[in-house]
Design a protein around this motif. Structure first.
Motif, PDB file in Angstrom:
ATOM      1  N   VAL A  69       7.228  -4.218   3.533  1.00 59.07           N
ATOM      2  CA  VAL A  69       5.787  -4.454   3.396  1.00 59.07           C
ATOM      3  C   VAL A  69       5.101  -4.140   4.728  1.00 59.07           C
ATOM      4  O   VAL A  69       5.709  -4.250   5.796  1.00 59.07           O
ATOM      5  CB  VAL A  69       5.473  -5.908   2.978  1.00 59.07           C
ATOM      6  CG1 VAL A  69       6.120  -6.223   1.631  1.00 59.07           C
ATOM      7  CG2 VAL A  69       5.923  -6.903   4.036  1.00 59.07           C
ATOM      8  N   PRO A  70       3.825  -3.751   4.677  1.00 53.71           N
ATOM      9  CA  PRO A  70       3.126  -3.433   5.916  1.00 53.71           C
ATOM     10  C   PRO A  70       2.673  -4.681   6.658  1.00 53.71           C
ATOM     11  O   PRO A  70       2.412  -5.729   6.057  1.00 53.71           O
ATOM     12  CB  PRO A  70       1.911  -2.628   5.438  1.00 53.71           C
ATOM     13  CG  PRO A  70       1.660  -3.126   4.048  1.00 53.71           C
ATOM     14  CD  PRO A  70       3.020  -3.454   3.485  1.00 53.71           C
ATOM     15  N   VAL A  71       2.567  -4.543   7.977  1.00 53.05           N
ATOM     16  CA  VAL A  71       1.948  -5.563   8.812  1.00 53.05           C
ATOM     17  C   VAL A  71       0.483  -5.173   8.997  1.00 53.05           C
ATOM     18  O   VAL A  71       0.171  -4.012   9.289  1.00 53.05           O
ATOM     19  CB  VAL A  71       2.641  -5.681  10.179  1.00 53.05           C
ATOM     20  CG1 VAL A  71       2.021  -6.804  10.999  1.00 53.05           C
ATOM     21  CG2 VAL A  71       4.131  -5.905  10.007  1.00 53.05           C
ATOM     22  N   VAL A  72      -0.394  -6.151   8.835  1.00 56.40           N
ATOM     23  CA  VAL A  72      -1.832  -5.910   8.872  1.00 56.40           C
ATOM     24  C   VAL A  72      -2.420  -6.686  10.040  1.00 56.40           C
ATOM     25  O   VAL A  72      -2.230  -7.900  10.135  1.00 56.40           O
ATOM     26  CB  VAL A  72      -2.500  -6.357   7.555  1.00 56.40           C
ATOM     27  CG1 VAL A  72      -3.986  -6.029   7.564  1.00 56.40           C
ATOM     28  CG2 VAL A  72      -1.804  -5.726   6.348  1.00 56.40           C
ATOM     29  N   VAL A  98     -10.409  -4.590   5.092  1.00 56.87           N
ATOM     30  CA  VAL A  98      -9.414  -3.801   4.375  1.00 56.87           C
ATOM     31  C   VAL A  98      -9.198  -4.410   2.997  1.00 56.87           C
ATOM     32  O   VAL A  98      -9.441  -5.602   2.775  1.00 56.87           O
ATOM     33  CB  VAL A  98      -8.067  -3.731   5.137  1.00 56.87           C
ATOM     34  CG1 VAL A  98      -8.244  -2.946   6.435  1.00 56.87           C
ATOM     35  CG2 VAL A  98      -7.511  -5.117   5.414  1.00 56.87           C
ATOM     36  N   ASP A  99      -8.766  -3.568   2.066  1.00 59.19           N
ATOM     37  CA  ASP A  99      -8.472  -3.984   0.697  1.00 59.19           C
ATOM     38  C   ASP A  99      -6.961  -4.066   0.540  1.00 59.19           C
ATOM     39  O   ASP A  99      -6.256  -3.057   0.658  1.00 59.19           O
ATOM     40  CB  ASP A  99      -9.072  -2.982  -0.292  1.00 59.19           C
ATOM     41  CG  ASP A  99      -8.941  -3.435  -1.743  1.00 59.19           C
ATOM     42  OD1 ASP A  99      -7.836  -3.847  -2.147  1.00 59.19           O
ATOM     43  OD2 ASP A  99      -9.935  -3.366  -2.477  1.00 59.19           O
ATOM     44  N   MET A 107     -11.597  -8.902   9.465  1.00 61.41           N
ATOM     45  CA  MET A 107     -11.160  -9.446  10.744  1.00 61.41           C
ATOM     46  C   MET A 107     -12.361  -9.983  11.513  1.00 61.41           C
ATOM     47  O   MET A 107     -13.397  -9.320  11.598  1.00 61.41           O
ATOM     48  CB  MET A 107     -10.460  -8.366  11.577  1.00 61.41           C
ATOM     49  CG  MET A 107      -9.853  -8.890  12.879  1.00 61.41           C
ATOM     50  SD  MET A 107      -9.085  -7.574  13.886  1.00 61.41           S
ATOM     51  CE  MET A 107      -7.708  -7.103  12.824  1.00 61.41           C
ATOM     52  N   VAL A 108     -12.211 -11.206  12.057  1.00 57.98           N
ATOM     53  CA  VAL A 108     -13.277 -11.832  12.831  1.00 57.98           C
ATOM     54  C   VAL A 108     -12.754 -12.250  14.204  1.00 57.98           C
ATOM     55  O   VAL A 108     -11.552 -12.313  14.443  1.00 57.98           O
ATOM     56  CB  VAL A 108     -13.884 -13.046  12.090  1.00 57.98           C
ATOM     57  CG1 VAL A 108     -14.547 -12.598  10.789  1.00 57.98           C
ATOM     58  CG2 VAL A 108     -12.832 -14.108  11.811  1.00 57.98           C
ATOM     59  N   HIS A 109     -13.678 -12.562  15.071  1.00 60.55           N
ATOM     60  CA  HIS A 109     -13.356 -12.859  16.461  1.00 60.55           C
ATOM     61  C   HIS A 109     -12.659 -14.212  16.603  1.00 60.55           C
ATOM     62  O   HIS A 109     -12.906 -15.146  15.839  1.00 60.55           O
ATOM     63  CB  HIS A 109     -14.646 -12.857  17.279  1.00 60.55           C
ATOM     64  CG  HIS A 109     -14.457 -12.929  18.753  1.00 60.55           C
ATOM     65  ND1 HIS A 109     -13.608 -12.088  19.438  1.00 60.55           N
ATOM     66  CD2 HIS A 109     -15.005 -13.755  19.682  1.00 60.55           C
ATOM     67  CE1 HIS A 109     -13.649 -12.376  20.717  1.00 60.55           C
ATOM     68  NE2 HIS A 109     -14.476 -13.392  20.905  1.00 60.55           N
TER      69      HIS A 109
END
Length: 230
Positions: A69-72, A98-99, A107-109
């Protein structure tokens, strides 16, 4: 939707067609029974990473390979791993969305730090972050390791999260008092789940202060591997 605490700041979130492992730290995590690792990771579709400290990242590369699986996560760190570890990654940055199998992740700070060790010393690719995860009619705010920030008011105005997962153990992140302040000042959570606590004696051991400070919010002290169904 099921939110399943894996101890410390690690979660399994089953939402829509996605099974997200957030900051999975299983081996060496004092709060997690390692013999149940397969149960915790089975069927995962993605790994979400907030930053690169050992208690969030130590197993991510191996899990990505084992689960295929990918790392996001943050663009710079994902690029580093794609080049040096040859794993699948999805890199993006703060403000980006991202979907993931129909689930929208923004993504937030966050305000913390982010390094990991290499044979040549510490590396700091990218920076720390949090996530807004939207699906099944809910939006979950995963704070990542952070202090209170005024940016949280912007996060709420833009995303209106009804579920909060807040680091609240103190010393390295907000403590229970500061997490309560953040929740009361910036958010309108219906459900709040504290994390990054109980793991070590240095951290807060109870969320009772958080419960008392937020009488109109469903504050749930999670139990490891016990699903919170919402």
């Amino acid at each position: 939707m099921n939110i399943i605490w894996l101890g410390h700041a690690s979660f399994r979130i089953e939402i829509g067609e996605a099974v997200l492992l957030v900051d999975p730290w299983l081996n060496g995590n004092p709060s997690f029974p390692t013999e149940r690792a397969q149960e915790a990771t089975k069927g995962a579709t993605h790994i979400l990473l907030t930053h690169a400290h050992f208690d969030h990242v130590s197993e991510v590369v191996d899990l990505s390979r084992a689960l295929s699986v990918p790392v996001v996560g943050q663009y710079d760190l994902m690029g580093y791993w794609a080049e040096h570890e040859k794993i699948e990654t999805i890199g993006f940055n703060k403000g980006g969305t991202v979907d993931l199998n129909g689930i929208k992740v923004t993504m937030v700070h966050a305000v913390h730090s982010s390094t990991f060790q290499t044979p040549n010393g510490p590396v700091a690719p990218g920076s720390e972050c949090g996530f807004m995860i939207s699906g099944e009619g809910h939006t979950i705010y995963v704070s990542g390791d952070t202090d209170v920030t005024a940016d949280m008011g912007v996060f709420n105005a833009l995303h209106e999260p009804d579920i909060g997962i807040l680091a609240a153990g103190g010393h390295f992140t907000m403590d229970m008092k500061r997490a309560a302040f953040a929740a009361k000042t910036f958010f309108n959570f219906k459900t709040l789940i504290p994390c990054h606590y109980k793991t070590f004696p240095l951290l807060e051991q109870s969320a009772e202060l958080l419960v008392q400070a937020l009488p109109d919010t469903n504050v749930i002290e999670p139990e490891v591997l016990v699903p919170i169904t919402l």
